[in-house]
Design a protein around this motif. Structure first.
Motif, short mmCIF file in Angstrom:
data_model
loop_
_atom_site.label_atom_id
_atom_site.label_comp_id
_atom_site.label_asym_id
_atom_site.label_seq_id
_atom_site.Cartn_x
_atom_site.Cartn_y
_atom_site.Cartn_z
N PHE A 73 0.84 -1.19 0.00
CA PHE A 73 0.00 0.00 0.00
C PHE A 73 0.88 1.24 0.00
CE2 PHE A 73 -2.35 -3.33 2.33
CZ PHE A 73 -3.38 -3.51 1.42
N SER A 74 0.52 2.19 -0.86
CA SER A 74 1.33 3.39 -0.98
C SER A 74 1.02 4.37 0.15
CB SER A 74 1.04 4.08 -2.32
OG SER A 74 -0.28 4.58 -2.34
N GLN A 75 1.99 5.19 0.46
CA GLN A 75 1.77 6.32 1.37
C GLN A 75 1.68 7.56 0.48
OE1 GLN A 75 3.59 6.93 5.40
NE2 GLN A 75 4.64 8.62 4.39
N THR A 76 0.47 8.05 0.33
CA THR A 76 0.23 9.20 -0.54
C THR A 76 -0.34 10.33 0.29
OG1 THR A 76 -0.30 7.63 -2.32
CG2 THR A 76 -0.81 9.96 -2.71
N ILE A 77 0.54 11.19 0.77
CA ILE A 77 0.14 12.31 1.62
C ILE A 77 -0.01 13.55 0.74
CG2 ILE A 77 0.75 13.73 3.61
CD1 ILE A 77 2.48 11.37 4.59
N LEU A 78 -1.23 14.05 0.65
CA LEU A 78 -1.51 15.20 -0.19
C LEU A 78 -1.75 16.45 0.65
CD1 LEU A 78 -3.92 13.58 -2.82
CD2 LEU A 78 -1.44 13.81 -2.93
N ARG A 79 -1.65 17.59 0.01
CA ARG A 79 -1.99 18.87 0.63
C ARG A 79 -2.97 19.57 -0.30
NH1 ARG A 79 2.27 20.38 4.53
NH2 ARG A 79 1.49 22.51 4.53
N HIS A 80 -3.86 20.35 0.29
CA HIS A 80 -4.78 21.12 -0.54
C HIS A 80 -4.53 22.60 -0.28
CE1 HIS A 80 -8.36 22.60 -2.51
NE2 HIS A 80 -8.60 21.38 -2.97
N SER A 81 -4.50 23.35 -1.36
CA SER A 81 -4.15 24.77 -1.26
C SER A 81 -5.10 25.55 -0.35
CB SER A 81 -4.14 25.40 -2.66
OG SER A 81 -5.41 25.26 -3.27
N ILE A 82 -6.32 25.06 -0.21
CA ILE A 82 -7.31 25.79 0.58
C ILE A 82 -6.91 25.87 2.05
CG2 ILE A 82 -8.87 23.93 1.33
CD1 ILE A 82 -10.00 27.18 -0.35
N LEU A 83 -6.04 24.96 2.50
CA LEU A 83 -5.63 24.95 3.91
C LEU A 83 -4.22 25.48 4.13
CD1 LEU A 83 -7.58 22.10 3.67
CD2 LEU A 83 -7.14 22.25 6.11
N GLU A 84 -3.54 25.89 3.08
CA GLU A 84 -2.14 26.27 3.21
C GLU A 84 -1.93 27.43 4.19
OE1 GLU A 84 0.78 24.97 2.28
OE2 GLU A 84 -0.48 23.27 1.70
N ASP A 85 -2.76 28.45 4.09
CA ASP A 85 -2.59 29.60 4.99
C ASP A 85 -2.78 29.18 6.44
OD1 ASP A 85 -2.07 31.26 2.90
OD2 ASP A 85 -4.09 32.10 2.77
N LYS A 86 -3.77 28.34 6.68
CA LYS A 86 -4.03 27.89 8.06
C LYS A 86 -2.90 27.01 8.56
CE LYS A 86 -6.92 27.88 11.55
NZ LYS A 86 -7.25 29.13 12.27
N LEU A 87 -2.37 26.17 7.70
CA LEU A 87 -1.27 25.29 8.10
C LEU A 87 0.00 26.08 8.40
CD1 LEU A 87 -1.77 22.32 5.63
CD2 LEU A 87 -1.80 22.17 8.12
N ASN A 88 0.16 27.23 7.76
CA ASN A 88 1.33 28.08 7.99
C ASN A 88 1.13 29.07 9.14
OD1 ASN A 88 2.81 26.91 5.88
ND2 ASN A 88 1.84 28.24 4.36
N ASP A 89 -0.05 29.03 9.73
CA ASP A 89 -0.34 29.92 10.85
C ASP A 89 0.36 29.41 12.11
OD1 ASP A 89 -1.37 31.50 12.84
OD2 ASP A 89 -3.47 31.23 12.30
N GLU A 90 1.34 30.14 12.58
CA GLU A 90 2.14 29.69 13.73
C GLU A 90 1.35 29.68 15.04
OE1 GLU A 90 5.67 32.01 13.93
OE2 GLU A 90 6.48 31.27 12.02
N SER A 91 0.19 30.31 15.04
CA SER A 91 -0.62 30.32 16.26
C SER A 91 -1.36 28.99 16.46
CB SER A 91 -1.63 31.47 16.23
OG SER A 91 -2.59 31.27 15.21
N CYS A 92 -1.41 28.17 15.44
CA CYS A 92 -2.09 26.86 15.55
C CYS A 92 -1.23 25.91 16.38
CB CYS A 92 -2.32 26.25 14.17
SG CYS A 92 -3.60 27.08 13.23
N GLY A 93 -1.84 25.30 17.36
CA GLY A 93 -1.13 24.35 18.20
C GLY A 93 -0.88 23.04 17.47
N ARG A 94 -0.09 22.19 18.10
CA ARG A 94 0.30 20.91 17.47
C ARG A 94 -0.90 20.03 17.19
NH1 ARG A 94 2.26 15.93 19.68
NH2 ARG A 94 3.71 14.86 18.25
#
Length: 391
Positions: free
Chosen positions: A123-144
């Protein structure tokens, strides 16, 4: 003790007397009065709701006014008790802790797990990202912890789009929606799609739901939430989704039994009246130890692998080694080979349960892929199914 205005019945479960008031000259309230000396005064469980009783002599009248009857009468047409349970009447035996089973019995199941898993593909490991969440993922205020959920949502939505399931004239159905975090980000993707809608299904009532937040934003999306147990849901009877051509199911970390109920619900709706055009689904798994034989969709596959009905509860207990073993490994100072072995067996058992779902979906006409959609450091429950169907 109690006084002469309150019931003298001692409620063993609560270790106190009943607090209901009684009629003058009586010792017990209506619920606890059992005066069999007078014909018709005996209290019997209500056939509609056995959690309360009524006088036998007034049973007919009671059935006409019982609150339980009113609730049944008001129940929506799309709810039918047990609609998505396994049609088979075979019941698996009650679950017994592995420590109480004969070691040879558990070893037999483990040998079958290894043998069946050896026949599965990689089984492959296919980890994708969606552009709609990029800003939120780069928000340093988001906890772990918040970021972990965002990463999972980003990958699931990426797979949804990559599979060609994000298009016009589609109703997206989130099963076990909870607070609808996955739906919120989906809404950002599809809010400009024509004739699109979202249906959220959950058996509990949530506060501070993200679908409310989505409704307040400028959007043409139609959003509906229904409170229902997936076991009882007849999707083709939900009127609000019938005017939309395609249906796409999605779920993130549904507990074991709910995952199977979701899959069966979608497949059954394709053959119902009216038929539901299920274009595909993306489902991330969770809590395989909570699978039940009465709802599991892959039981035919397990039988082909040599597992008996009696071994199903054992298999579901072994899957807990995949995650419990990880916690145990963190607690010990040196890595234990025995712990590593248990983790591997637990993961194999999980994969077999997932593969049984793949086989079921393929028999229903879906093209499926079982894959790792995120890494184990983000979530130990990191597998999902992506299934599509040509319409």
């Amino acid at each position: 003790m109690t006084d002469d205005t309150h019931c003298m019945y001692f409620v063993e479960r609560k270790k106190r007397f009943c607090r209901m008031t009684v009629r003058k000259g009586q010792q017990y309230c209506g619920e606890h009065r059992q005066d069999v000396a007078n014909p018709g005064s005996e209290r019997v469980p209500c056939p509609l709701d056995p959690t309360h009783t009524c006088y036998r002599s007034k049973l007919t009248k009671h059935l006409g006014i019982c609150n339980a009857k009113q609730k049944l009468d008001e129940q929506p047409v799309f709810l039918v008790e047990g609609a998505n349970l396994n049609d088979e009447t075979i019941a698996a035996p009650p679950r017994v802790p592995l420590s109480q089973l004969d070691e040879s019995v558990v070893e037999t199941v483990i040998r079958k797990i290894h043998a069946a898993h050896d026949k599965l593909p990689e089984f492959s490991q296919t980890i994708l990202r969606h552009s709609i969440l990029e800003d939120k993922l780069n928000d340093e205020s988001c906890g772990r912890n918040v970021k972990k959920h965002l990463l999972q949502n980003a990958s699931l939505l990426g797979h949804l789009e990559q599979a060609g399931l994000v298009q016009d004239d589609t109703c997206f159905i989130e099963f076990g929606a909870g607070k609808a975090q996955l739906t919120y980000w989906l809404g950002q993707i599809i809010k400009n799609k024509s004739n699109s809608c979202i249906l959220l299904i959950d058996r509990s009532s949530q506060r501070h739901k993200n679908d409310n937040k989505l409704r307040r934003e400028e959007s043409h999306l139609v959003i509906k939430r229904i409170r229902a147990d997936i076991a009882d849901l007849q999707l083709n009877q939900v009127l609000e989704i019938q005017s939309v051509k395609y249906k796409v199911g999605m779920a993130k970390h549904l507990c074991g039994m709910a995952t199977d109920l979701t899959i069966r619900c979608l497949v059954k709706s394709m053959n119902g009246d009216p038929k539901v055009d299920v274009h595909g689904l993306v489902v991330a798994f969770c809590c395989h130890h909570k699978c039940e034989y009465s709802s599991y969709v892959g039981w035919e596959y397990l039988q082909e692998c040599g597992f008996t009905v009696d071994e199903f509860p054992i298999l579901c207990s072994i899957v807990s080694w995949a995650t419990c073993g990880t916690r145990l490994k963190c607690e010990i100072s040196s890595q234990s080979p025995k712990t590593d072995k248990r983790i591997i067996i637990g993961r194999k058992a999980k994969t077999l349960l997932n593969w049984g779902r793949v086989v079921f979906l393929e028999s229903a006409g879906f093209r499926t892929e079982l894959l790792y959609y995120t890494s184990t450091d983000v979530s130990p429950e990191n597998m999902c199914i992506v299934a599509t169907r040509l319409l």
